[in-house]
Design a protein around this motif. Structure first.
Motif, PDB file in Angstrom:
ATOM      1  N   PHE B 175       0.546  -1.531  -0.222  1.00 21.62           N
ATOM      2  CA  PHE B 175      -0.050   0.072   0.218  1.00 21.62           C
ATOM      3  C   PHE B 175       0.371   1.153  -0.143  1.00 21.62           C
ATOM      4  O   PHE B 175       1.448   1.510   1.295  1.00 21.62           O
ATOM      5  N   PHE B 176       0.841   2.117  -1.023  1.00 17.67           N
ATOM      6  CA  PHE B 176       1.365   3.362  -0.942  1.00 17.67           C
ATOM      7  C   PHE B 176       0.759   4.156  -0.836  1.00 17.67           C
ATOM      8  O   PHE B 176      -0.903   4.400  -1.169  1.00 17.67           O
ATOM      9  N   VAL B 177       0.605   5.056   0.290  1.00 19.86           N
ATOM     10  CA  VAL B 177      -0.447   5.492   1.665  1.00 19.86           C
ATOM     11  C   VAL B 177      -0.353   6.358   1.415  1.00 19.86           C
ATOM     12  O   VAL B 177      -1.280   7.350   0.156  1.00 19.86           O
ATOM     13  N   GLY B 178       0.832   7.553   0.712  1.00 20.94           N
ATOM     14  CA  GLY B 178       0.613   8.667   0.167  1.00 20.94           C
ATOM     15  C   GLY B 178       0.520   9.778   1.352  1.00 20.94           C
ATOM     16  O   GLY B 178      -0.032  10.027   2.768  1.00 20.94           O
ATOM     17  N   CYS B 179       1.421  10.954   0.892  1.00 20.41           N
ATOM     18  CA  CYS B 179       1.164  12.670   2.543  1.00 20.41           C
ATOM     19  C   CYS B 179      -0.524  12.535   2.386  1.00 20.41           C
ATOM     20  O   CYS B 179      -0.133  12.552   4.110  1.00 20.41           O
ATOM     21  N   GLN B 209       8.271   4.119   3.600  1.00 21.06           N
ATOM     22  CA  GLN B 209       8.535   4.499   1.952  1.00 21.06           C
ATOM     23  C   GLN B 209       7.981   6.533   2.297  1.00 21.06           C
ATOM     24  O   GLN B 209       7.454   7.054   3.584  1.00 21.06           O
ATOM     25  N   VAL B 210       8.117   7.549   1.471  1.00 19.42           N
ATOM     26  CA  VAL B 210       8.632   8.835   1.379  1.00 19.42           C
ATOM     27  C   VAL B 210       7.202   9.076   0.709  1.00 19.42           C
ATOM     28  O   VAL B 210       7.018   8.888  -0.595  1.00 19.42           O
ATOM     29  N   CYS B 211       7.183  10.439   0.237  1.00 21.38           N
ATOM     30  CA  CYS B 211       6.344  11.446  -1.005  1.00 21.38           C
ATOM     31  C   CYS B 211       6.994  10.942  -2.148  1.00 21.38           C
ATOM     32  O   CYS B 211       8.052  10.760  -2.618  1.00 21.38           O
ATOM     33  N   CYS B 212       6.213  10.911  -2.926  1.00 24.19           N
ATOM     34  CA  CYS B 212       6.077  10.534  -4.251  1.00 24.19           C
ATOM     35  C   CYS B 212       7.139  10.913  -5.312  1.00 24.19           C
ATOM     36  O   CYS B 212       7.508  10.761  -6.339  1.00 24.19           O
ATOM     37  N   GLY B 213       7.156  12.730  -4.872  1.00 22.37           N
ATOM     38  CA  GLY B 213       8.013  13.115  -5.248  1.00 22.37           C
ATOM     39  C   GLY B 213       7.044  14.263  -6.379  1.00 22.37           C
ATOM     40  O   GLY B 213       7.184  15.113  -7.419  1.00 22.37           O
ATOM     41  N   ALA B 247      -4.200   5.020  -3.070  1.00 25.32           N
ATOM     42  CA  ALA B 247      -5.555   5.402  -3.404  1.00 25.32           C
ATOM     43  C   ALA B 247      -5.883   6.757  -3.613  1.00 25.32           C
ATOM     44  O   ALA B 247      -6.391   7.359  -3.683  1.00 25.32           O
ATOM     45  N   CYS B 248      -4.279   7.057  -4.214  1.00 24.57           N
ATOM     46  CA  CYS B 248      -3.870   8.817  -4.736  1.00 24.57           C
ATOM     47  C   CYS B 248      -3.986   8.792  -5.732  1.00 24.57           C
ATOM     48  O   CYS B 248      -3.150   8.228  -6.864  1.00 24.57           O
ATOM     49  N   ALA B 249      -4.853   9.816  -6.334  1.00 27.12           N
ATOM     50  CA  ALA B 249      -4.816   9.059  -8.428  1.00 27.12           C
ATOM     51  C   ALA B 249      -3.457  10.139  -8.564  1.00 27.12           C
ATOM     52  O   ALA B 249      -2.609   9.517  -9.411  1.00 27.12           O
ATOM     53  N   SER B 250      -3.068  11.314  -7.780  1.00 26.92           N
ATOM     54  CA  SER B 250      -2.389  12.415  -7.953  1.00 26.92           C
ATOM     55  C   SER B 250      -0.636  10.801  -7.867  1.00 26.92           C
ATOM     56  O   SER B 250       0.082  10.485  -8.904  1.00 26.92           O
ATOM     57  N   CYS B 251      -0.525  10.360  -6.741  1.00 24.56           N
ATOM     58  CA  CYS B 251       0.102  10.099  -6.581  1.00 24.56           C
ATOM     59  C   CYS B 251       0.522   8.633  -7.927  1.00 24.56           C
ATOM     60  O   CYS B 251       1.524   8.338  -7.873  1.00 24.56           O
ATOM     61  N   GLY B 252      -0.593   7.809  -8.180  1.00 24.01           N
ATOM     62  CA  GLY B 252      -0.524   7.200  -8.891  1.00 24.01           C
ATOM     63  C   GLY B 252      -0.357   7.169 -10.045  1.00 24.01           C
ATOM     64  O   GLY B 252       0.578   6.714 -10.648  1.00 24.01           O
ATOM     65  N   PRO B 384      -7.515  12.396  -2.640  1.00 22.87           N
ATOM     66  CA  PRO B 384      -7.151  13.611  -1.389  1.00 22.87           C
ATOM     67  C   PRO B 384      -7.904  15.007  -1.237  1.00 22.87           C
ATOM     68  O   PRO B 384      -8.001  14.966  -0.614  1.00 22.87           O
ATOM     69  N   ALA B 385      -6.335  15.064  -2.455  1.00 24.45           N
ATOM     70  CA  ALA B 385      -6.894  16.658  -2.649  1.00 24.45           C
ATOM     71  C   ALA B 385      -7.864  16.720  -3.434  1.00 24.45           C
ATOM     72  O   ALA B 385      -8.101  18.365  -2.595  1.00 24.45           O
TER      73      ALA B 385
END
Lengths: 457, 418, 432
Positions: B175-179, B209-213, B247-252, B384-385
C-alpha cells in the motif's frame, strides 16, 4: 510603452483588475489564430457599455487607437493590434441577458462564447445556427465582427442572417441601437448589416439581439466516401442541381481524412480520395425521400461507400472529425496557412482540379476542406514556418488560390473576413469605385481612423 | 535552455487556433490570455526564442496552470499543454533555482522531506489548529477550509503494523499511502486496508516510504523528485509483493507514468523503474481488475445518492474512469448519478490553490455548483487533494454534501456486514 | 431650362423624355413637379443623367413604373421600365441577373417557368419592379421561412449619386469580403444610388404549395390560434389575417375576419401540417375552414393578398401605421390596441403577419397619425416591439428620453448620405 497617466485613467474607467500593461499581457494579445503579430500598449476589459463609451472617449482624447478582441481565434488577423493601440477585450462581457423562445429572440453580450450560448439554448430545445468550427472558444462578438459562417450555411445562412439588432458604441463615443428585436427588416439604411462583418472598424458591439430557432424535428447525417476527389465534387454539383438544400455538404480530401483520423480515431477510411458529410433536416416525414435522392446521386457519381448515421453517437463521431480537421494537420507539418475562398457552386469541380494542380506545381502539401454546398473552400497549405523557402512558396500559393477564385467569379473571403491577411487581395476583388465606397463608409463612421486601424483596407 | 529546446518542436506545433481556451478552467475563470493554454504555450515559446524575460508575470502564467491536462485533450494538433508547462517549470527551476518567494518553495521542501512534513503536521495538529479555532472569521484561509480540515491524531503509518496478514492470502499487496492519507485522511487509508483484507490480500505498508515526488516534479525540481522516486521504488521493490496499490490519483499517476519520464535519462536504472511501474494500480482499478469483488458480501441499510468526481490525474493521466463507477454501482442501495462536467478540475491542483487562491476558489465554486445540481448527497472521488478541496468548497457554499473516497464507501459496505 | 432639356434629350433620345404635365402624371405619385420624366435604357444613360444632374443641381428620384415626386420640383423622375431584361438565368448556381425595371410579377412568372423560386413579395402587385423590391426592402410575410428580402440580393451594379458605376457582389452565397455594401443598400430607398443590374439568389421550388383559409368572428381568437401553432413548432410560410373590413372587399364571401395560411414545402409534411392547422382553427371556433391544394385557386388567393398589400403600401403614408411586437405577444398587444382603436374587426384596416409579429393599421381618414403613433408605440414597446421605420426609431428614442441617441443615429445617416451624395441629388423624398 504606455504612460502612467494613461494607465491610471484606464484603471479609473474599468477598474484595476481590468487593465493590463505588463510585458507578458501585452505579448499575449499580440497574436490571433494567424501567423501575424503586432504590439499593443495595453489590454483593457470593459464589462459594461458605459465603460466602453468612457474608454472610447478617453482614448480618442489622447489619440490612441483601439483594437477590439474576443477570444482571438479569428483567421484573418482582424484582432492583431496595430499602431500602438489599446486592445479592448470584450471577453469578460459574457452575460446572456434574455432568452425569449416564444419570440425567437435572445439578447446577449459580445463576450459570450458561441458554445456556452448553444448549451443554454439547448435547454429550451432551441439553437443558434451559425457555428464556426471554433465555436467552442469563439465569442459571439467576434463572430459578428468577422461575420462567421460554419457548416450549416448552405441552408441557414451566415451570422448576418441571424442578427436582429445591435447596441453599438461609435468611434465618437455615441451609443446607437440598430435594428431591434424583430425579424422583419425595416426601411432605411441597414446599419446592422454594415456593422456585421466590419471587424470592429466602424463601431464596437456591446449588445446583440439574435434570432434563435427551435431545433429541427428531424435530421439525417450521411457519409459518402469516394476514391476520387473529382467524384465528390461532382456529387455536390448534382445535389444542388437536384434542388435539394442540405444543411451541410462538407468535403475533406485524402490528406485531411488522414490527419483527422490521427486526431480522433473516428474510423475514417485512410485510403479514400475524399469524403462528403451530408446532413439534411426538417420534418420527420420528409427525410426518407430526400435521403433516397441523395443516395442515388452519390451512386451515380461512383461513390465507394454511402452510410447513414444510425445513432447520435455515430453522428457525433462524424462531426468530431470535421471539427478537429483544421488543427489536426499539425500532425503532418507544424504550420498551416488556411485559405477561405469561395467560388460559384458550378465552379466547384474546376476549383478542386486547380487546387490539385497547385499542389503539384508548388510541391506543397495542400489539404482540401470545403463547405462544398456553398462553394467555400478552405485549402490548408502545410509547411514549417522555419523553412524560408517553403514560406515563400506558401505565399505564392495563397496568391494563386485567391486569383483562381476571382477568375472563377468568386471571392477571396467566404467567412473569415479580410483583416490584415487578405488586405493585399481585396483590391484584386473590388473595383476602384467599390474601394472608394468602402472608404466613404469608414469615413462616415470613423473619420479619425480610431477603430481597429489598418484592417480591411 | 536545453529543457525548452527539447520541447520546441511541440511549441512550434501550436497553431494558436484557440480550441484549448474553453477546455481550460483557469482561462474560463479569469478570461485572460496568459491564463490559457494557448497563452502559456506562446509565452513559453517566446521565452525559448529569447523574446521575453521570465519575470514575475511569466511565472504567474506558468505556475497558475492546474496541469489538469484538459487542453491536451482539446488540442486537435496533439499539443500537450500540461507537458509544456511542466517543461517551463523545470526551465524556471534551472534558471532561478526554483519558485519564489520563499514561502512557496518552503512548502515544496517540506513536502519532500518526511521528517519535516511530519513536524509540520504535528505543529498544525497541536498548536496551529488551536490558534486557528480561536480566530473568529478565519474559517477559510485562501479558499481552504482550515478549521474543517481533518488532521490524523497520529500519522496512519504509526497506527498500523508494517504487515497486515489474512488467512489464505491470494495476493500480497503493498500500500503506497501518500502524504494526505498518512497525515490527514487516515480514515480513508484504513478503508483501503479493510477492502484489501476483506478480499484476501496481505497488506504490506513499507514504513520507509516517502512522498512520491510529484509536488517537486510539478514545480520543476526534478532532482528532489528523483531522490524521492528512487527511495520509493527501492522501499517497495525490496519487499516481496505482487502489486502496489495507491488510493491517491495524483500519487498514482506519478508512480505509474511520470517515473518513467523522470528516469528516461538513466538507462541503467530504467528497467527497475519499469518493474516498479508495472506493479502499480490505482485503488478502484485494482478492485475491478485484480480481485474478484464478491458482491454478496456487500450490505447497506440506508439508500444514498452518490455522484463521482473524476480527478484530473485519474481521467487524463491514468485514464481510469469506468472502474470507480463500477465499484460504486456494485454497492447495494447506492443510487449513482452523474454530475455535469464530472471530469473537470476541482481547482486544487497541488499548490495552485495556495498560490492562486482566488482563481482556485472560483473554479471550486463551479465544481460545487455541479455537485449541488446533481442532487447527490455524497460525492465520491479517488484523490485526497480533490476530497479536501471539494469538501471545503461545499462547506464554504453552506451546502451539506459529504465528500468521501470510493474506498470509504466500499469499506462501509463491508462494515454493515458485521 | 431649355438647355437642360436639350442635354437630357441628347443623352437618352427625345423619345424617352416626357415633359408635359398631363403625360408626366401617369408616372408620378405625390404632388411634386419635376422637370421631366425620363426613361433611360442603359447603365451608361443612367450614369450620364446623374452626372448631368450633379452639374445642373437637379434632384433625381427613381421608380420602376411610378416615381415618388415628393421634393422633386424641377428635378428628374427616372422610370426604369425600359431596363427590364433578364440578362442571365444560371440554374447551376441558382442565380439570375436582371435589370431593375423588370416587373416583379413578370419575373416571378418566368422563374416559375424555369423551375425556380423567388420568395420576396412585390411592393405593389401591378406596378412593383424587382428593383423596387430591393430598393424598398420591405420584407414580405414569408420571411420566417425564407428569410428577409435582403438575403436574395447577392450583388448589383449601381450608379452612385455622383455618377460612377459601382459593381459589387458575385454568385457565391457566402461572401464576407469588404464591407457589406450589398445588403446595406437594401431598403436604402434610392438614396445610396440607382440599381442598374441585380444579381439575385434563387431557390429550388417547393414540392407543393397549399393554402389554408378560415373565417374567424374574433381577431383575438385567431391571434391566440396563431400562438397555439407557434407553440407546437408549426411555422407555415405565411400566417396572415385581414380584418373584416378589408376582407369584405378582397374576399366578399368571408364571414368576419379572414385567416390566410400559406404552406410551401415537401408534400408529406405539408399535408400533415394542413390538417393540423385546420384542427387548431376548428378548436378556436373558426368557420369555413378550407384546405386549398388546387394550384390555380392557390395563385388566385395569394394574388388577392398581394393586391391588398400593394394597395396599403401605396396608400398615403399618413394613413398607415406599422407595429412589430413579439409573435407570441400578439394576443395581448391586440387586446391593448383595441382599447385605443375600438373594435378591430370594423376598423378601416388591420392586417396581421402572425409569425413576424407584425400589425399593419389602415387609419381612419380623419385620424391624427402622430398622436396615435405615440400611444401605439408605447403599447408596442410594452410587448417587446415598436412602431416600425424611422417614425418608430424616433418614438423609441423619445420614449427613452434619449435625444442624444436619436441625434447620433440621424447624424450618422446624414454623414453616410453626405459621403455618397455630397450635393444631395438622389431621392429627395426619402427620409431614412
Amino acid at each position: 510603452m504606455i504612460s502612467h497617466n494613461v494607465l491610471d485613467q484606464l484603471k479609473a474607467i474599468v477598474g484595476e483588475k481590468n487593465v493590463f500593461a505588463d510585458t507578458i499581457s501585452v505579448s499575449s494579445y499580440s497574436y490571433d489564430a494567424t501567423m501575424l503579430s503586432g504590439t499593443a500598449m495595453a489590454t483593457v476589459f470593459p464589462v459594461t457599455t458605459e465603460q466602453t463609451v468612457h474608454l472610447v472617449k478617453y482614448l480618442d482624447s489622447v489619440n490612441i487607437p483601439l483594437v477590439p478582441r474576443g477570444a482571438g481565434t479569428n483567421l484573418s488577423g482582424g484582432t492583431i493590434p496595430m499602431e500602438n493601440s489599446v486592445v479592448v477585450n470584450f471577453s469578460r462581457m459574457t452575460k446572456i441577458l434574455e432568452i425569449d423562445t416564444e419570440n425567437f429572440v435572445a439578447v446577449v453580450e459580445p463576450g459570450l462564447v458561441n458554445f456556452d450560448f448553444q448549451v443554454e439554448l439547448e435547454k429550451y430545445g432551441f439553437y443558434y445556427p451559425p457555428d464556426p468550427a471554433s465555436y467552442k472558444a469563439t465569442t459571439l462578438g467576434g463572430n459578428l465582427g468577422e461575420c462567421s459562417g460554419g457548416p450549416r450555411c448552405f441552408k441557414y445562412g451566415v451570422t448576418r442572417d441571424y442578427v436582429l439588432g445591435l447596441e453599438v458604441v461609435l468611434p465618437d463615443g455615441q451609443i446607437i441601437q440598430t435594428g431591434g428585436r424583430n425579424f422583419r427588416s425595416e426601411p432605411g439604411f441597414d446599419l446592422t448589416r454594415i456593422l456585421v462583418g466590419s471587424e470592429g472598424t466602424l463601431g464596437f458591439i456591446t449588445k446583440i439581439f439574435l434570432r434563435i430557432l427551435p431545433k429541427p424535428a428531424a435530421k439525417k447525417t450521411m457519409l459518402a466516401i469516394y476514391n476520387e476527389v473529382e467524384d465528390a465534387s461532382q456529387t455536390v454539383a448534382d445535389i444542388v442541381a437536384a434542388g435539394i438544400v442540405p444543411t451541410t455538404l462538407e468535403m475533406m480530401d485524402n490528406i485531411l481524412i488522414n490527419t483527422a483520423e490521427d486526431a480522433t480515431g473516428a474510423g475514417l477510411p485512410r485510403d479514400a480520395g475524399a469524403l462528403l458529410i451530408i446532413e439534411i433536416d426538417g420534418h420527420e416525414v420528409d427525410m426518407d425521400a430526400q435521403v433516397e435522392i441523395i443516395a442515388e446521386i452519390c451512386k451515380k457519381a461512383r461513390v465507394r461507400e454511402f452510410k447513414i448515421a444510425r445513432t447520435v453517437a455515430e453522428v457525433d463521431q462524424l462531426w468530431l472529425a470535421r471539427r478537429v480537421v483544421i488543427g489536426s494537420v499539425a500532425r503532418r507539418r507544424p504550420s498551416y496557412s488556411l485559405q477561405d475562398v469561395t467560388v460559384p457552386r458550378s465552379m466547384f469541380p474546376s476549383a478542386v482540379k486547380e487546387i490539385v494542380k497547385v499542389r503539384k506545381d508548388y510541391n506543397l502539401d495542400i489539404g482540401i476542406l470545403a463547405h462544398a454546398g456553398d462553394g467555400n473552400f478552405h485549402p490548408l497549405v502545410l509547411f514549417d514556418q522555419r523553412n524560408k523557402d517553403e514560406v515563400e512558396r506558401v505565399h505564392a500559393v495563397e496568391k494563386h488560390i485567391c486569383t483562381m477564385a476571382l477568375a472563377l467569379g468568386g471571392t477571396v473571403s467566404g467567412e473569415h473576413g479580410i483583416g490584415l491577411l487578405k488586405k493585399h487581395f481585396i483590391e484584386m476583388e473590388f473595383s476602384a469605385t467599390a474601394m472608394e465606397s468602402f472608404k466613404k463608409i469608414k469615413s462616415a463612421f470613423d473619420p479619425n481612423h480610431r477603430f481597429n486601424p489598418g484592417k480591411i483596407m | 535552455m536545453g529543457v525548452l529546446n527539447d520541447v520546441y518542436e511541440m511549441l512550434n506545433t501550436c497553431n494558436k487556433c484557440g480550441f484549448c481556451l474553453t477546455a481550460c478552467k483557469t482561462y474560463k475563470t479569469d478570461l485572460r490570455e496568459p491564463m490559457s493554454p494557448r497563452g502559456r504555450i506562446q509565452l513559453i515559446k517566446k521565452l525559448a526564442d529569447g523574446v521575453i524575460e521570465p519575470d514575475k508575470d511569466y511565472e504567474d502564467a506558468i505556475n497558475s496552470c492546474l496541469l489538469c491536462g484538459e487542453c491536451a485533450v482539446a488540442c486537435p494538433s496533439g499539443v500537450r499543454g500540461n507537458d509544456l508547462v511542466l517543461a517551463a517549470r523545470r526551465d524556471l527551476k534551472l534558471r532561478k533555482g526554483g519558485i519564489k518567494p520563499f514561502t512557496k518553495s518552503f512548502a515544496l521542501k517540506t513536502l519532500a522531506s518526511p521528517s519535516r512534513l511530519e513536524h509540520g503536521f504535528n505543529l498544525f495538529r497541536g498548536v496551529g489548529k488551536g490558534i486557528l479555532n480561536r480566530i473568529d472569521g478565519l474559517d477559510y484561509f485562501r479558499g481552504v477550509d482550515v478549521k474543517g480540515m481533518p488532521v490524523a491524531k497520529k500519522p496512519f503509518m504509526d497506527q498500523v503494523p508494517e504487515h497486515i496478514t489474512v488467512n489464505n492470502p491470494k495476493k500480497k499487496v503493498a500500500f503506497f499511502v501518500g502524504c494526505f492519507l498518512n497525515h490527514s485522511l487516515d480514515g480513508t487509508a484504513h478503508s483501503v486496508v479493510k477492502v484489501l483484507t476483506k478480499n484476501d490480500c496481505d497488506v504490506i505498508i513499507p514504513k520507509d516510504q516517502v512522498c512520491c515526488g510529484l509536488p517537486q516534479y510539478a514545480y520543476g525540481d526534478f532532482e528532489t523528485a528523483k531522490e524521492n522516486a528512487r527511495k520509493t521504488i527501492e522501499s517497495f521493490l525490496k519487499k516481496d509483493i505482487d502489486s502496489v496499490v495507491t488510493a491517491c490519483a495524483s500519487c498514482g499517476s506519478m508512480l505509474k507514468e511520470e517515473y518513467l519520464k523522470l528516469f528516461a535519462d538513466e538507462p541503467n536504472y530504467l528497467p527497475r523503474v519499469k518493474e516498479f511501474c508495472a506493479k502499480v494500480f490505482e485503488f478502484s482499478q485494482f478492485v475491478e481488475e485484480e480481485i474478484e469483488l464478491d458482491k454478496s458480501k456487500l450490505k447497506s441499510h440506508t439508500p444514498v445518492k452518490v455522484t463521482y468526481h473524476d480527478p484530473c490525474h485519474m481521467v487524463r493521466h491514468l485514464k481510469i474512469t469506468s472502474q470507480p463507477r463500477q465499484v460504486l454501482r456494485s454497492i447495494p442501495r447506492l443510487e449513482f448519478t452523474e454530475m455535469n462536467e464530472a471530469n473537470r478540475c476541482c481547482g486544487a491542483s497541488g499548490l495552485v490553490q495556495a498560490f492562486y487562491h482566488e482563481l482556485s476558489t472560483d473554479i471550486t465554486r463551479q465544481k460545487t455548483k455541479n455537485i449541488v445540481d446533481s442532487g447527490a448527497e455524497v460525492v465520491a472521488t479517488s484523490c485526497p487533494a480533490c476530497m479536501l478541496r471539494i469538501q471545503g468548497g461545499i462547506n464554504f457554499a453552506g451546502q451539506k454534501q459529504k465528500v468521501v473516497h470510493v474506498a470509504d464507501l466500499l469499506a462501509k459496505a463491508y462494515k454493515s456486514e458485521n | 431650362m431649355n438647355k437642360a432639356m436639350a442635354q437630357i434629350k441628347g443623352l437618352i433620345g427625345e423619345g424617352h423624355v416626357v415633359d408635359s404635365v398631363a403625360e408626366m402624371a401617369k408616372f408620378l405619385r405625390g404632388n411634386g413637379k419635376p422637370l421631366a420624366v425620363v426613361f433611360p435604357g442603359s447603365t451608361a444613360e443612367v450614369s450620364g443623367l446623374v452626372k448631368l444632374a450633379n452639374e445642373l443641381n437637379l434632384k433625381i428620384a427613381v421608380g420602376g413604373q411610378v416615381v415618388e415626386s415628393k421634393g422633386l420640383d424641377g428635378g428628374l423622375a427616372l422610370v426604369l421600365s425600359r431596363m427590364n431584361k433578364i440578362l442571365e438565368i444560371d440554374h447551376a448556381n441558382l442565380v439570375a441577373t436582371v435589370e431593375p425595371g423588370i416587373l416583379h410579377a413578370a419575373f416571378v412568372t418566368k422563374m416559375e417557368e424555369e423551375g425556380l423560386n423567388f420568395p420576396p413579395e412585390p411592393f405593389a402587385v401591378e406596378t412593383g419592379s424587382v428593383g423596387g423590391c430591393f430598393a424598398i426592402g420591405d420584407t414580405d410575410s414569408k420571411a420566417f421561412q425564407y428569410m428577409p428580402t435582403r438575403t436574395y440580393l447577392l450583388g448589383y451594379e449601381m450608379v452612385l449619386p455622383t455618377g460612377e458605376v459601382l459593381d459589387i457582389g458575385n454568385k457565391c452565397i457566402k461572401n464576407v469580403s469588404g464591407y457589406d455594401l450589398i445588403h446595406f443598400a437594401v431598403g436604402s430607398r434610392g438614396t445610396l444610388g440607382i440599381f442598374t443590374k441585380l444579381l439575385i439568389k434563387l431557390l429550388p421550388p417547393p414540392e407543393v404549395k397549399y393554402a389554408v383559409l378560415a373565417d374567424f368572428a374574433s381577431i383575438h381568437k385567431a391571434s391566440i390560434a396563431f400562438t397555439t401553432l407557434i407553440k407546437r413548432n408549426i411555422h407555415p410560410t405565411r400566417l396572415n389575417l385581414i380584418n373584416a373590413t378589408l376582407a369584405k372587399n378582397t374576399f366578399p364571401a368571408t364571414e368576419g375576419n379572414l385567416v390566410m395560411v400559406d404552406l410551401e414545402g415537401f408534400k408529406a409534411s405539408t399535408e400533415l401540417l394542413a390538417e393540423e392547422i385546420s384542427s387548431v382553427f376548428k378548436l378556436a371556433g373558426a368557420k369555413n375552414i378550407r384546405i386549398v391544394t388546387n394550384a390555380d385557386e392557390y395563385v388566385k388567393i395569394w394574388r388577392a393578398w398581394l393586391s391588398l398589400r400593394g394597395e396599403l403600401n401605396t396608400q398615403d403614408v399618413e394613413r398607415i401605421l406599422d407595429i412589430n411586437v413579439g409573435p407570441m405577444k400578439m394576443p395581448p398587444a391586440l387586446k391593448a390596441l383595441e382599447e385605443i382603436t375600438g373594435d378591430l374587426a370594423g376598423y378601416p384596416g388591420i392586417v396581421l403577419e402572425g409569425l413576424l409579429g407584425h400589425i399593419r393599421m389602415l387609419l381612419p381618414t380623419a385620424a391624427e397619425k402622430n398622436q396615435l403613433a405615440g400611444k401605439v408605440n408605447a403599447l408596442a414597446m410594452s410587448f417587446g416591439g415598436n412602431v416600425s421605420g424611422v417614425l418608430g426609431s424616433r418614438l423609441v428614442c423619445e420614449a427613452y428620453n434619449d435625444a442624444e441617441m436619436w441625434q447620433g443615429i440621424t447624424s450618422l445617416i446624414n454623414q453616410i448620405r453626405k459621403q455618397f451624395d455630397p450635393k444631395g441629388i438622389l431621392a429627395p423624398g426619402a427620409s431614412l
